[in-house]
Design an enzyme around this catalytic site. Structure first.
Site, mmCIF file in Angstrom:
data_model
loop_
_atom_site.group_PDB
_atom_site.id
_atom_site.type_symbol
_atom_site.label_atom_id
_atom_site.label_comp_id
_atom_site.label_asym_id
_atom_site.label_seq_id
_atom_site.Cartn_x
_atom_site.Cartn_y
_atom_site.Cartn_z
ATOM 1 N N HIS A 1 4.821 -9.361 24.093
ATOM 2 C CA HIS A 1 5.290 -8.861 25.395
ATOM 3 C C HIS A 1 4.121 -8.898 26.358
ATOM 4 O O HIS A 1 2.981 -9.133 25.938
ATOM 5 C CB HIS A 1 5.783 -7.413 25.282
ATOM 6 C CG HIS A 1 4.739 -6.526 24.668
ATOM 7 N ND1 HIS A 1 3.677 -6.026 25.390
ATOM 8 C CD2 HIS A 1 4.547 -6.112 23.393
ATOM 9 C CE1 HIS A 1 2.894 -5.329 24.587
ATOM 10 N NE2 HIS A 1 3.381 -5.376 23.357
ATOM 11 N N SER B 1 5.523 -3.205 20.641
ATOM 12 C CA SER B 1 4.924 -4.186 19.733
ATOM 13 C C SER B 1 5.634 -4.222 18.393
ATOM 14 O O SER B 1 5.641 -5.258 17.730
ATOM 15 C CB SER B 1 3.445 -3.868 19.499
ATOM 16 O OG SER B 1 2.720 -4.088 20.669
ATOM 17 N N THR C 1 1.671 -4.712 15.051
ATOM 18 C CA THR C 1 1.800 -6.157 14.805
ATOM 19 C C THR C 1 1.463 -6.526 13.356
ATOM 20 O O THR C 1 2.303 -7.109 12.658
ATOM 21 C CB THR C 1 0.940 -6.971 15.797
ATOM 22 O OG1 THR C 1 1.231 -6.540 17.112
ATOM 23 C CG2 THR C 1 1.199 -8.447 15.658
ATOM 24 N N ASP D 1 -1.546 -9.935 21.774
ATOM 25 C CA ASP D 1 -0.718 -8.755 22.069
ATOM 26 C C ASP D 1 -0.850 -8.353 23.538
ATOM 27 O O ASP D 1 -1.947 -8.130 24.040
ATOM 28 C CB ASP D 1 -1.148 -7.593 21.165
ATOM 29 C CG ASP D 1 -0.070 -6.528 21.068
ATOM 30 O OD1 ASP D 1 0.440 -6.083 22.120
ATOM 31 O OD2 ASP D 1 0.274 -6.135 19.940
ATOM 32 N N GLU E 1 -4.544 -11.771 15.249
ATOM 33 C CA GLU E 1 -4.096 -11.106 16.479
ATOM 34 C C GLU E 1 -5.264 -10.753 17.399
ATOM 35 O O GLU E 1 -6.218 -10.104 16.987
ATOM 36 C CB GLU E 1 -3.328 -9.820 16.144
ATOM 37 C CG GLU E 1 -2.736 -9.174 17.397
ATOM 38 C CD GLU E 1 -2.179 -7.772 17.171
ATOM 39 O OE1 GLU E 1 -1.190 -7.432 17.844
ATOM 40 O OE2 GLU E 1 -2.712 -7.009 16.349
HETATM 41 ZN ZN LIG Z 1 2.243 -5.310 21.746
#
Ligand SMILES: [Zn+2]
Ligand SMILES: *[C@@H]1O[C@H](CO)[C@@H](O)[C@H](O)[C@H]1NC(C)=O
Ligand SMILES: *[C@@H]1O[C@H](CO)[C@@H](O)[C@H](O)[C@H]1NC(C)=O
Length: 593
Positions: free
Chosen positions: A382, A139, A192, A91, A333
């Protein structure tokens, strides 16, 4: 004149016009004017043509057979069988995070400049990240592009701009018989992980997300394994460490739905690396986020690391699917690379990226030794912070330099020093300024490893404790000459990595983020459309819903979508986290998206 003739053309003009006429005939289907009896030459050409076609076909067939033989000779079963998919999300990690971390690694290890990160060796492409509502995604929309393979508005958790839910790859995988898992270092209710197993109109509704994730969901329970933080959203508001607005006990609800629950390091150790785990499993190891790796590594007895959680999840899911025709889908993640970006804290960030790199090694090792065919795909939703591995500090033309040294000297994150500072102020409400000053100076030397703090820097920290998070981070950024252009996200393209560029060849090159979502469902060969339909039908009938109330929570009001600059107000206002900040986390606008 010869000069006017097409370059490289040696054909006479009559040859040229006959060629054009034949081309015309091919396009229009009309015969050319050339006619006459069919000569030997004509039949000879037909014969040659047929021979060429047969020869070409034979070559293609042989090539396919050869390819198949190659595939089975290196042990990979054909993709028609059982398979596992590990989807990794870094992330907020943009390409510059890699340059920064790679140089940091070389500096601290004394390694040569050609030593790469594990990530570097698995680079296959890039993803474009814009959302349906903005060139800069958050996100929620970023992960919805992965879970639903569709663009939505910033803040949307697997719902579309028309406020209908979209089925997710995890839900479809569960329905198809796969086992499913989510492993994160942030709150498991954060955007996420939320997009894979819940549907809400606004990402701030973390209480509702917690509820859906443990099975209060139109499809029932869809996740088999959950590791992460965010315990506070699962505890009723009567509990001291709760951050729920209501008195629902989501841990009890999870247990009612069959989950085994663990909440600390001891519980995690008892899983024996995944060999003695009973699924479904809910493991929540922190009230909010799990601490940054730069802090956590000194508190190893409190919190499991990302790679430990990932390895345990891989073992558990692989054991649980041993006798199944289907494998598993696991999302892992590196959640807090993003947070380090939001805080503009380069020291915290390089340690987060290294932890992610190490976790990728764990995943690659697993895929290497596991007998089931599997693939790892990794990307970011991103970039965060507009990170630059350069910083101009003065009006004069800058030197071409940035210094990893100050990052290596820091032993704590700015976040941790900020929390310590605020705890100190709370417990010493009437401390004289000199004592406060001494505390700040100690934090700078022992926490950041900075020996040359200026009076201005110390004065600012004494005068403005409410923004000390940013002030501490800026001291490191300036000394290392790392630059940041925002405390939010940027529109930069992000990298895609894979364990296998052949299996993941659909993602080689530059792609829209929704194509990553397409890949996930196609690799697993699952029917997400039927899940969307089922969600829409069953959602309407969901139990316990009042008239006019949606199972996906409140609709965003005008201006409430997280597109513009005033979203922090929304986030910190209505859904303020209770209890976590001890009432001192005032107005630094450090809410994270
Ligand atoms: Zn994010
Ligand atoms: C706890 O939640 C209940 C509703 O579920 C609410 O009535 C009550 O005011 C809440 N208590 C606190 C302290 O927030
Ligand atoms: C790192 O810390 C040492 C002392 O522990 C100090 O001498 C040195 O100047 C610091 N380096 C940087 C780049 O700040």
């Amino acid at each position: 004149m010869a000069r006017d003739r097409p370059l490289l053309s040696s054909r006479s003009s009559s040859e040229l016009s006959r060629g054009l006429a034949e081309e015309d005939a091919l396009l229009t289907g009309q015969p050319t004017t050339r006619s006459g009896p069919r000569t030997w030459n004509f039949w000879r050409e037909i014969g040659l043509f047929v021979w060429a076609v047969i020869a070409t076909a034979a070559v293609i067939v042989l090539a396919v057979i050869y390819q198949k033989a190659q595939d089975s000779s290196n042990g990979a079963p054909p993709l028609s069988g059982k398979r596992n998919l590990v989807f990794m999300v870094s992330d907020g990690m943009g390409p510059t995070s890699l340059s920064l971390t790679r140089s940091f690694m070389q500096y601290t290890e004394g390694a040569p400049f050609n030593k790469q990160l594990i990530l570097d060796k698995h680079f296959i492409g890039q993803s474009r990240t814009r959302s349906a509502s903005s060139l800069i995604t958050d996100s929620a929309a970023g992960a919805t592009a992965f879970s639903c393979a569709l663009k939505s508005y910033n803040g949307a958790i697997s719902v579309l701009p028309n406020h209908q839910p979209c089925g997710t790859v995890l839900e479809a995988a569960k329905k198809a018989g796969y086992m499913t898992g989510l492993v994160v270092t942030t709150r498991i209710t954060d955007a996420t992980p939320a997009t894979f197993a819940s549907h809400v109109h606004m990402r701030q509704e973390e209480d509702l997300i917690a509820q859906q994730m443990v099975g209060d969901h139109p499809l029932g329970r869809v996740v088999d394994l959950i590791f992460g933080g965010g315990k506070c959203h699962f505890l009723p508001n009567s509990s001291l460490s709760s951050c729920r607005a209501d008195d629902k006990d989501i841990v009890a609800l999870a247990q009612k739905n069959g989950f085994n629950y663990i909440s600390d390091r001891q519980g995690f150790n008892d899983l024996k690396g995944g060999k003695s785990i009973k699924l479904p499993m809910l493991g929540l190891f922190a009230d909010g986020d799990i601490p940054f790796e730069i802090d956590r590594r000194n508190e190893d007895d409190h919190y499991p690391s990302l790679h430990e959680m990932a390895e345990t999840a891989l073992t558990a899911l692989s054991e649980a699917t041993r006798d199944s025709k289907k494998g598993f889908f696991l999302m892992i993640e590196g959640s807090r690379i993003d947070h380090a970006g939001h805080f503009n804290d380069p020291a915290a960030q390089v340690h987060e990226v290294l932890a992610y790199d190490k976790t990728m090694t764990s995943v690659l090792d697993f895929l290497e030794r596991d007998s089931t065919q599997g693939v790892m795909v990794s990307t970011s939703d991103h970039e965060t912070g507009g990170l630059a591995a350069a910083r101009q500090l003065h009006a004069s033309y800058p030197q071409y330099l940035w210094y990893p040294g100050p990052l290596a000297n820091a032993s704590h994150s700015a976040e941790r020093l900020d929390l310590n500072y605020k705890a100190f102020l709370l417990s010493h409400p009437s401390a004289p300024k000199a004592t406060q000053r001494q505390f700040v100076e100690d934090s700078i030397t022992s926490g950041l490893g900075i020996m040359d703090a200026s009076d201005e820097e110390i004065d600012a920290l004494v005068a403005q404790p409410e923004i000390s998070l940013y002030l501490f981070a800026d001291m490191i950024s300036r000394r290392s000459q790392t630059g940041w252009s925002t405390h939010g996200h940027s529109a930069a393209d992000v990298n895609i990595y894979s364990s296998d560029p052949v299996l993941a060849k659909a993602l080689v090159g530059n792609h829209e983020n929704t194509e990553v979502g397409d890949f996930l469902r196609e690799f697993l060969d699952v029917d997400v459309e039927s899940v969307t339909k089922e969600l829409r039908e069953k959602g309407i009938k969901m139990m316990g819903m009042e008239e006019g109330e949606s199972w996906m929570g409140r609709l965003p009001e005008e201006g409430e979508r997280i597109d513009g600059g005033d979203h922090l107000k929304t986030y910190e206002g209505e859904f303020r986290r209770r209890g976590l900040e001890g009432g001192v986390h005032v107005g630094c606008g450090c809410g994270m998206h």
